[in-house]
Design an enzyme around this catalytic site. Structure first.
Site, mmCIF file in Angstrom:
data_model
loop_
_atom_site.group_PDB
_atom_site.id
_atom_site.type_symbol
_atom_site.label_atom_id
_atom_site.label_comp_id
_atom_site.label_asym_id
_atom_site.label_seq_id
_atom_site.Cartn_x
_atom_site.Cartn_y
_atom_site.Cartn_z
ATOM 1 N N GLY A 126 0.771 -1.039 0.202
ATOM 2 C CA GLY A 126 -0.185 -0.040 0.151
ATOM 3 C C GLY A 126 0.918 1.315 -0.047
ATOM 4 O O GLY A 126 0.639 2.280 -0.582
ATOM 5 N N PHE A 141 -14.509 2.919 5.457
ATOM 6 C CA PHE A 141 -13.349 1.723 3.889
ATOM 7 C C PHE A 141 -13.287 2.781 3.503
ATOM 8 O O PHE A 141 -13.944 3.386 2.769
ATOM 9 C CB PHE A 141 -14.325 0.801 4.144
ATOM 10 C CG PHE A 141 -13.290 0.082 3.125
ATOM 11 C CD1 PHE A 141 -13.246 -2.031 4.121
ATOM 12 C CD2 PHE A 141 -12.439 -0.043 2.349
ATOM 13 C CE1 PHE A 141 -12.956 -2.355 3.271
ATOM 14 C CE2 PHE A 141 -11.642 -1.257 1.768
ATOM 15 C CZ PHE A 141 -12.620 -2.778 2.610
ATOM 16 N N ASP A 164 -4.163 1.424 11.067
ATOM 17 C CA ASP A 164 -5.476 0.704 11.238
ATOM 18 C C ASP A 164 -5.706 0.475 12.267
ATOM 19 O O ASP A 164 -5.872 1.565 13.331
ATOM 20 C CB ASP A 164 -6.049 -0.283 10.411
ATOM 21 C CG ASP A 164 -7.881 0.120 10.050
ATOM 22 O OD1 ASP A 164 -8.061 -0.099 10.895
ATOM 23 O OD2 ASP A 164 -8.178 -0.888 8.928
HETATM 24 C C1 PRP Z 1 -2.265 -2.168 5.672
HETATM 25 C C2 PRP Z 1 -1.120 -0.986 5.166
HETATM 26 C C3 PRP Z 1 -1.014 -1.078 6.812
HETATM 27 C C4 PRP Z 1 -1.663 -2.418 7.823
HETATM 28 C C5 PRP Z 1 -2.267 -1.443 8.778
HETATM 29 O O1 PRP Z 1 -1.445 -2.910 4.752
HETATM 30 O O2 PRP Z 1 -0.396 -0.556 4.554
HETATM 31 O O3 PRP Z 1 0.060 -1.606 7.008
HETATM 32 O O4 PRP Z 1 -2.801 -2.382 6.712
HETATM 33 O O5 PRP Z 1 -3.139 -1.820 9.149
HETATM 34 P P1 PRP Z 1 -3.608 -1.874 10.587
HETATM 35 O O6 PRP Z 1 -2.708 -1.047 11.843
HETATM 36 O O7 PRP Z 1 -4.692 -2.281 11.340
HETATM 37 O O8 PRP Z 1 -2.030 -3.227 11.100
HETATM 38 P P2 PRP Z 1 -2.333 -4.889 4.615
HETATM 39 O O9 PRP Z 1 -1.965 -5.903 5.067
HETATM 40 O O10 PRP Z 1 -3.954 -4.261 3.509
HETATM 41 O O11 PRP Z 1 -1.576 -4.699 3.456
HETATM 42 P P3 PRP Z 1 -1.379 -3.733 1.711
HETATM 43 O O12 PRP Z 1 -0.517 -2.556 1.791
HETATM 44 O O13 PRP Z 1 -0.323 -4.478 0.631
HETATM 45 O O14 PRP Z 1 -2.459 -3.616 0.860
#
Ligand code: PRP
Length: 184
Positions: A48, A156, A107
């Site tokens: 991301g 979302f 998040d």
């Molecule tokens: C998302 C984002 C963060 C994480 C945040 O990555 O990039 O790294 O979630 O969430 P948290 O605070 O609840 O841990 P994701 O795991 O969706 O992977 P991506 O970056 O490949 O979409």
């Protein structure tokens, strides 16, 4: 991709491309001032953070190194299991380095609290976080980003690196997703 291209799947645009670029410009100016005279290694959290890293790094009027990590927080069921695994580690030895972890959203805070503790054990000179977005739940976790673009409500959101089922990452803006897309 523009919001107009996927209009039916969105309920609104939260931050436009121009707003995002302006915010990243402010963050870059702050980072540049804070790290003056020190080397800087930016660590992006795949996947991301790719967009934020690309624009934030290019906003700096100085040299910066970039490296990447991929972690999974779904190793055992849900994120709340607290399990984080390294899928791709750094190629760089960060001992003695000034490290700035770059992500697009915090998040629950689980990913970055785990990552910061993992990176800290490698004896960097410093380790800080820059995130474009932070959700309220993250406030309960031991994660203290030094650079935050915006705090947002618990909706979302997709776009600018943020996906739903691997789609919408290439949307230029950050938008709220229509419930029919995720079956809500
Ligand atoms: C998302 C984002 C963060 C994480 C945040 O990555 O990039 O790294 O979630 O969430 P948290 O605070 O609840 O841990 P994701 O795991 O969706 O992977 P991506 O970056 O490949 O979409």
């Amino acid at each position: 991709m523009e919001a107009a291209d996927v209009e039916k799947d969105l309920t609104g645009v939260l931050f436009t491309e121009a707003q995002i670029q302006a915010k990243l410009g402010e963050m870059a100016a702050q980072i540049e001032a804070d790290y003056e005279g020190r080397d800087l290694l930016m660590v992006g959290v795949l996947r991301g953070a790719v967009m934020v890293m690309a624009d934030l790094a290019r906003g700096l009027g100085r040299h910066v190194e970039m490296d990447w990590m991929a972690v999974s927080s779904y190793g055992s069921g849900t994120k709340s299991s607290g399990v984080v695994r390294i899928l791709k580690d750094l190629d760089t030895d960060i001992s003695g380095r000034h490290v700035l972890v770059v992500d697009e959203i915090i998040d629950t805070g689980l990913t970055l609290s785990w990552l910061i503790s993992n990176l800290s054990s490698r004896r960097p000179a410093s380790v800080e976080i820059a995130t474009l977005l932070r959700k309220p739940d993250a406030l309960a976790m031991p994660v203290e980003p030094k650079y935050i673009g915006w705090d947002i409500a618990n909706e979302f959101v997709v776009g600018y690196g943020l996906d739903y089922d691997e789609r919408f990452r290439n949307l230029r803006d950050i938008a709220t997703l229509a419930p029919h897309v995720y079956g809500g």
